[in-house]
Design a protein around this motif. Structure first.
Motif, short mmCIF file in Angstrom:
data_model
loop_
_atom_site.label_atom_id
_atom_site.label_comp_id
_atom_site.label_asym_id
_atom_site.label_seq_id
_atom_site.Cartn_x
_atom_site.Cartn_y
_atom_site.Cartn_z
N UNK A 152 0.83 -1.21 0.00
CA UNK A 152 0.00 0.00 0.00
C UNK A 152 0.86 1.26 0.00
N UNK A 153 1.94 1.27 0.78
CA UNK A 153 2.85 2.42 0.78
C UNK A 153 3.42 2.66 -0.61
N UNK A 154 3.83 1.58 -1.27
CA UNK A 154 4.36 1.70 -2.62
C UNK A 154 3.32 2.28 -3.56
N UNK A 155 2.10 1.78 -3.48
CA UNK A 155 1.02 2.26 -4.35
C UNK A 155 0.73 3.73 -4.11
N UNK A 156 0.60 4.12 -2.85
CA UNK A 156 0.27 5.51 -2.54
C UNK A 156 1.39 6.47 -2.93
N UNK A 157 2.63 6.06 -2.71
CA UNK A 157 3.77 6.91 -3.07
C UNK A 157 3.82 7.15 -4.58
N UNK A 158 3.63 6.10 -5.37
CA UNK A 158 3.70 6.27 -6.83
C UNK A 158 2.46 6.98 -7.37
N UNK A 159 1.31 6.76 -6.75
CA UNK A 159 0.10 7.48 -7.16
C UNK A 159 0.25 8.97 -6.88
N UNK A 191 3.04 10.60 -6.79
CA UNK A 191 4.00 11.11 -7.77
C UNK A 191 3.32 11.43 -9.10
N UNK A 192 2.47 10.51 -9.58
CA UNK A 192 1.76 10.74 -10.84
C UNK A 192 0.81 11.93 -10.69
N UNK A 193 0.09 12.01 -9.58
CA UNK A 193 -0.85 13.11 -9.37
C UNK A 193 -0.13 14.46 -9.35
N UNK A 194 1.02 14.50 -8.70
CA UNK A 194 1.76 15.77 -8.64
C UNK A 194 2.30 16.13 -10.03
N UNK A 195 2.90 15.15 -10.71
CA UNK A 195 3.49 15.45 -12.02
C UNK A 195 2.46 15.87 -13.05
N UNK A 196 1.31 15.22 -13.06
CA UNK A 196 0.29 15.58 -14.04
C UNK A 196 -0.63 16.69 -13.55
N UNK A 197 -0.80 16.79 -12.23
CA UNK A 197 -1.69 17.81 -11.69
C UNK A 197 -1.08 19.19 -11.70
N UNK A 198 0.21 19.27 -11.72
CA UNK A 198 0.86 20.58 -11.73
C UNK A 198 0.78 21.23 -13.12
N UNK A 199 0.59 20.45 -14.14
CA UNK A 199 0.55 21.03 -15.50
C UNK A 199 -0.64 21.99 -15.70
N UNK A 200 -1.87 21.58 -15.39
CA UNK A 200 -2.97 22.56 -15.54
C UNK A 200 -2.78 23.79 -14.66
N UNK A 258 4.66 2.27 -13.90
CA UNK A 258 4.25 0.86 -13.83
C UNK A 258 5.44 -0.06 -13.62
N UNK A 259 6.52 0.22 -14.31
CA UNK A 259 7.74 -0.58 -14.14
C UNK A 259 8.29 -0.43 -12.72
N UNK A 260 8.30 0.81 -12.21
CA UNK A 260 8.78 1.05 -10.85
C UNK A 260 7.90 0.34 -9.83
N UNK A 261 6.59 0.35 -10.05
CA UNK A 261 5.69 -0.33 -9.12
C UNK A 261 5.92 -1.84 -9.15
#
Length: 141
Positions: A67-74, A76-85, A121-124
């Motif tokens: 769960x920690x792995x999942x939340x950490x990578x999620x 990361x994706x949210x920050x990287x894609x959410x910062x663009x808009x 996905x590869x990192x997860x």
């Protein structure tokens, strides 16, 4: 028969030995095994199989690590894609910037996520396999 240690007699070559008349030489299979490797951690396996409190704690730790792995990578994706808009909203000139006739906003939102998703996905997958190996090593020790 093995010659005594003080004797310097040479042993005959096994390939040149002739069997006695009417008999054949037999092959002997010699196997060296590590007896320690054959031992299984019965206590931990029994606790996992019987779902005792120790077994439940071991499985709970594995689930928490996954769960920690999942939340950490999620995150990361949210920050990287959410910062663009947010970036496009704060800097409207950046949103209209174009390279070779293609707006940078389309490239960042339409092309960038796919390699990002593959890398995440590869990192997860790598981290989840590491968590599983750590769990198995902990149970087997």
């Amino acid at each position: 028969m093995i010659p005594p240690d003080d004797s310097r007699a040479e042993l005959p070559d096994p390939d040149t030995l002739e069997p006695p008349p009417g008999r054949r030489l037999r092959r002997v299979k010699v196997v060296l095994a590590d007896r320690r490797a054959a031992r299984k951690p019965l206590r931990e396996l029994a606790e996992l199989g019987e779902q005792t409190s120790v077994g439940e704690a071991l499985v709970r730790n594995l689930i928490r690590a996954q769960l920690r792995t999942t939340l950490r990578l999620t995150l990361l994706v949210a920050v990287l894609l959410g910062v663009l808009p947010l970036l496009f909203w704060l800097f409207p000139g950046f949103a209209t910037l174009s390279i070779a006739g293609i707006r940078i906003s389309w490239v960042l939102l339409g092309v960038l996520p796919f390699p990002l998703f593959i890398a995440i996905g590869y990192a997860y997958n790598t981290q989840a396999q590491r968590n599983d190996r750590d769990f198995i090593d902990m149970v087997e020790k």
